[in-house]
Design a protein around this motif. Structure first.
Motif, mmCIF file in Angstrom:
data_model
loop_
_atom_site.group_PDB
_atom_site.id
_atom_site.type_symbol
_atom_site.label_atom_id
_atom_site.label_comp_id
_atom_site.label_asym_id
_atom_site.label_seq_id
_atom_site.Cartn_x
_atom_site.Cartn_y
_atom_site.Cartn_z
ATOM 1 N N TYR A 20 6.759 -7.263 -13.121
ATOM 2 C CA TYR A 20 7.321 -5.989 -13.582
ATOM 3 C C TYR A 20 7.573 -6.020 -15.091
ATOM 4 O O TYR A 20 7.320 -5.051 -15.798
ATOM 5 C CB TYR A 20 8.632 -5.724 -12.818
ATOM 6 C CG TYR A 20 9.323 -4.455 -13.234
ATOM 7 C CD1 TYR A 20 8.726 -3.203 -13.054
ATOM 8 C CD2 TYR A 20 10.592 -4.488 -13.822
ATOM 9 C CE1 TYR A 20 9.357 -2.039 -13.432
ATOM 10 C CE2 TYR A 20 11.238 -3.326 -14.205
ATOM 11 C CZ TYR A 20 10.610 -2.107 -14.012
ATOM 12 O OH TYR A 20 11.240 -0.955 -14.399
ATOM 13 N N THR A 61 -5.576 -5.142 -1.086
ATOM 14 C CA THR A 61 -4.827 -4.863 -2.303
ATOM 15 C C THR A 61 -3.886 -3.718 -2.002
ATOM 16 O O THR A 61 -4.329 -2.640 -1.578
ATOM 17 C CB THR A 61 -5.790 -4.454 -3.450
ATOM 18 O OG1 THR A 61 -6.854 -5.398 -3.499
ATOM 19 C CG2 THR A 61 -5.068 -4.452 -4.789
ATOM 20 N N LYS A 62 -2.611 -3.968 -2.185
ATOM 21 C CA LYS A 62 -1.615 -2.934 -1.875
ATOM 22 C C LYS A 62 -1.205 -2.219 -3.158
ATOM 23 O O LYS A 62 -0.720 -2.834 -4.093
ATOM 24 C CB LYS A 62 -0.392 -3.568 -1.207
ATOM 25 C CG LYS A 62 -0.727 -4.115 0.173
ATOM 26 C CD LYS A 62 0.378 -4.928 0.791
ATOM 27 C CE LYS A 62 -0.122 -5.573 2.079
ATOM 28 N NZ LYS A 62 0.771 -6.545 2.656
ATOM 29 N N ASN A 63 -1.442 -0.919 -3.213
ATOM 30 C CA ASN A 63 -0.971 -0.087 -4.317
ATOM 31 C C ASN A 63 0.206 0.743 -3.817
ATOM 32 O O ASN A 63 0.588 0.658 -2.662
ATOM 33 C CB ASN A 63 -2.094 0.846 -4.803
ATOM 34 C CG ASN A 63 -3.244 0.034 -5.361
ATOM 35 O OD1 ASN A 63 -3.016 -0.991 -5.986
ATOM 36 N ND2 ASN A 63 -4.473 0.469 -5.117
ATOM 37 N N ASN A 64 0.765 1.559 -4.707
ATOM 38 C CA ASN A 64 1.904 2.396 -4.301
ATOM 39 C C ASN A 64 1.537 3.371 -3.191
ATOM 40 O O ASN A 64 2.355 3.724 -2.357
ATOM 41 C CB ASN A 64 2.443 3.188 -5.496
ATOM 42 C CG ASN A 64 3.096 2.263 -6.501
ATOM 43 O OD1 ASN A 64 3.455 1.153 -6.152
ATOM 44 N ND2 ASN A 64 3.235 2.713 -7.742
ATOM 45 N N PHE A 65 0.290 3.825 -3.196
ATOM 46 C CA PHE A 65 -0.074 4.915 -2.297
ATOM 47 C C PHE A 65 -0.897 4.465 -1.094
ATOM 48 O O PHE A 65 -0.847 5.080 -0.052
ATOM 49 C CB PHE A 65 -0.855 5.987 -3.071
ATOM 50 C CG PHE A 65 -0.112 6.478 -4.290
ATOM 51 C CD1 PHE A 65 1.012 7.289 -4.149
ATOM 52 C CD2 PHE A 65 -0.509 6.106 -5.568
ATOM 53 C CE1 PHE A 65 1.705 7.725 -5.270
ATOM 54 C CE2 PHE A 65 0.177 6.541 -6.694
ATOM 55 C CZ PHE A 65 1.294 7.359 -6.534
#
Length: 497
Positions: free
Chosen positions: A363, A388-392
């Motif tokens: 961050y 791959t994990k994104n916000n959406f």
């Protein structure tokens, strides 16, 4: 009563020893115990001891009996108990205490003693001797279950209750790691481990041991096992992070499960456990802090001279290695079909050669890291990073990893000092977990090597089929377990290739 016993002794010399044993224990055996007329009413085809030991009426765990005619569980044995009422209402007379493993006839309420019932107690609580365990990987004998199906112990389907195949494949992979399996097949190995009062995590150890013994039981009534009790312990101990009703991630589950078992067995960062002995290796991490990319060049150069931005080295242990896939290209061929890219295993292992730098963003800060292995474990787990994990949303990388089934030498990924001391560095594949379909849905299956026959099998829920080794490399591998060739293992390992 004593006079009667004396007369019995005169009449039947063979019973002499028996009666004395019974008197020594303070009670005389009921004559009906060895002559119960209802044994032929037992229906073995309905018996299933894989589910939670709860009374089907009161839902209590205490003093639960299985009706051996219909397979249902009931509490108690006294005149007002659910088991007693069931025996009168349905004329079902033979019951098994699921805790003491004793058989009773109800409503007459006497204990049944008959050697023909031993197969039932063995299915409820299988036990393994040391000679039996040591021979598990030396033969490939097929056994016939009571329902008539044949099966290889250890190569057994696990029931997908709703959406728990992500956990099933991990449990099946671990059950085919011989030193881990052997440890859990003998309850004595972990029975004496002391845990703090109120600690629920040891339940994982107990349930995993029970599951191992069921999967490897050569005298099963059916050729598959339900992991119901094991998964209930997982839901409880993970505080519902892992569910039976919702699809999970097999790598997340593996990571949590290995660490939870290690801790429940008394393992810490310094103190070992069977998990650490089997899977733990170590590595060197070279880490260098990077200046913020938006800073002017002069400021970046000035920061790079500071101590804080110099390369630092640390040592770390691991229970598995994460392998990163190259970004999947989105090229299409002339038929507008997406081309599925392929990458050799050795390319993605390059992460651990001590030279390959990778940027890690947090961050607040960015780091450049390099990795190099310092110790290789007897069994090495690879987790191939497909998601791959994104916000959406979650994206899945479909890249196929090309790997040989045997003789993967990892010597070049060790530090020079480790290369001098590590004698064995070559590995053979023993388990391969595959994810098919979309990221959040999809399904899991597993390929496992049967050590006794050298043959490969594919397991998906209750389905078990044999598979050619060359087919394994065509799948979207997600988790792999590799076995180190120690001593003269190399010659044997080629059977599966």
């Amino acid at each position: 009563m004593i006079a009667g016993v004396k007369r019995e002794r005169e009449v039947d010399e063979d019973e002499d020893e028996e009666v004395r044993v019974k008197i020594g224990r303070g009670h005389v055996e009921d004559r009906r115990s060895r002559h119960c007329p209802y044994l032929d009413t037992i229906n073995r085809s309905v018996l299933d001891f894989d589910f939670e030991k709860l009374c089907s009426i009161s839902l209590s765990h205490i003093n639960v009996y299985a009706c051996l005619i219909c397979g249902k569980y009931f509490q108690g044995r006294g005149q007002k108990s659910h088991a007693y009422i069931h025996s009168v209402q349905f004329t079902h007379h033979v019951f098994l205490n699921l805790h003491t493993l004793k058989f009773y006839c109800l409503p007459d309420n006497y204990e049944i003693i008959d050697s023909s019932l031993e197969d039932i107690t063995y299915v409820l609580k299988p036990t393994f001797t040391k000679p039996h365990i040591s021979g598990l990987d030396k033969q490939g004998k097929l056994y016939r279950a009571y329902d008539g199906t044949t099966y290889l112990p250890g190569i057994v389907g696990l029931n997908n209750i709703k959406a728990n195949d992500y956990a099933n494949v991990v449990l099946q992979a671990l059950s085919n790691v011989p030193p881990l399996r052997n440890y859990f097949l003998e309850e004595e190995n972990y029975r004496g481990i002391r845990r703090p009062p109120g600690d629920i995590m040891f339940l994982l150890v107990q349930r995993f041991g029970e599951l191992m013994r069921k999967l490897w039981n050569p005298r099963n009534f059916k050729a598959h096992v339900s992991p119901h009790e094991m998964l209930q312990a997982v839901v409880l101990c993970s505080k519902k992070n892992f569910q039976i009703t919702k699809q999970g991630d097999a790598v997340d589950f593996l990571s949590w499960f290995l660490n939870a078992l290690h801790g429940a067995l008394g393992g810490t960062k310094k103190k070992s456990s069977i998990l650490a002995k089997v899977f733990q290796g170590s590595m060197r991490i070279f880490s260098k802090k990077l200046p913020h990319p938006d800073l002017p060049p002069e400021e970046k150069e000035a920061l790079l001279l500071k101590e804080e931005y110099q390369e630092k080295m640390s040592e770390s242990t691991f229970l598995y290695l994460t392998l990163d896939l190259p970004t999947a290209p989105l090229y299409k061929d002339e038929k507008e079909q997406l081309i599925i890219p392929q990458v050799p295993l050795f390319n993605i292992l390059g992460k651990f050669n001590g030279n390959t730098e990778k940027e890690y963003k947090t961050y607040k800060e960015n780091f450049l890291k390099k990795f190099q292995l310092t110790k290789l474990p007897p069994y090495l787990i690879f987790c191939i990073k497909r998601f791959t994990k994104n916000n959406f949303f979650i994206e899945k990388n479909p890249t196929i990893v090309n790997f040989p089934i045997t003789n993967v030498d990892l010597r070049e990924y060790l530090t020079e000092e480790a290369q001098a001391t590590e004698k064995f560095t070559t590995y053979d594949l023993v388990a391969n977990v595959v994810h098919d379909g979309k990221p959040t849905e999809g399904s899991y299956r597993i390929h496992v090597l049967h050590h006794g026959t050298g043959k490969w099998y594919e397991l998906q829920d209750l389905q078990v089929i044999d598979i050619l080794p060359q087919m394994i490399t065509l799948s979207e591998a997600y988790i792999q377990i590799w076995k180190r060739q120690d001593k003269e293992d190399g010659a044997e390992s080629h059977k599966g290739a």
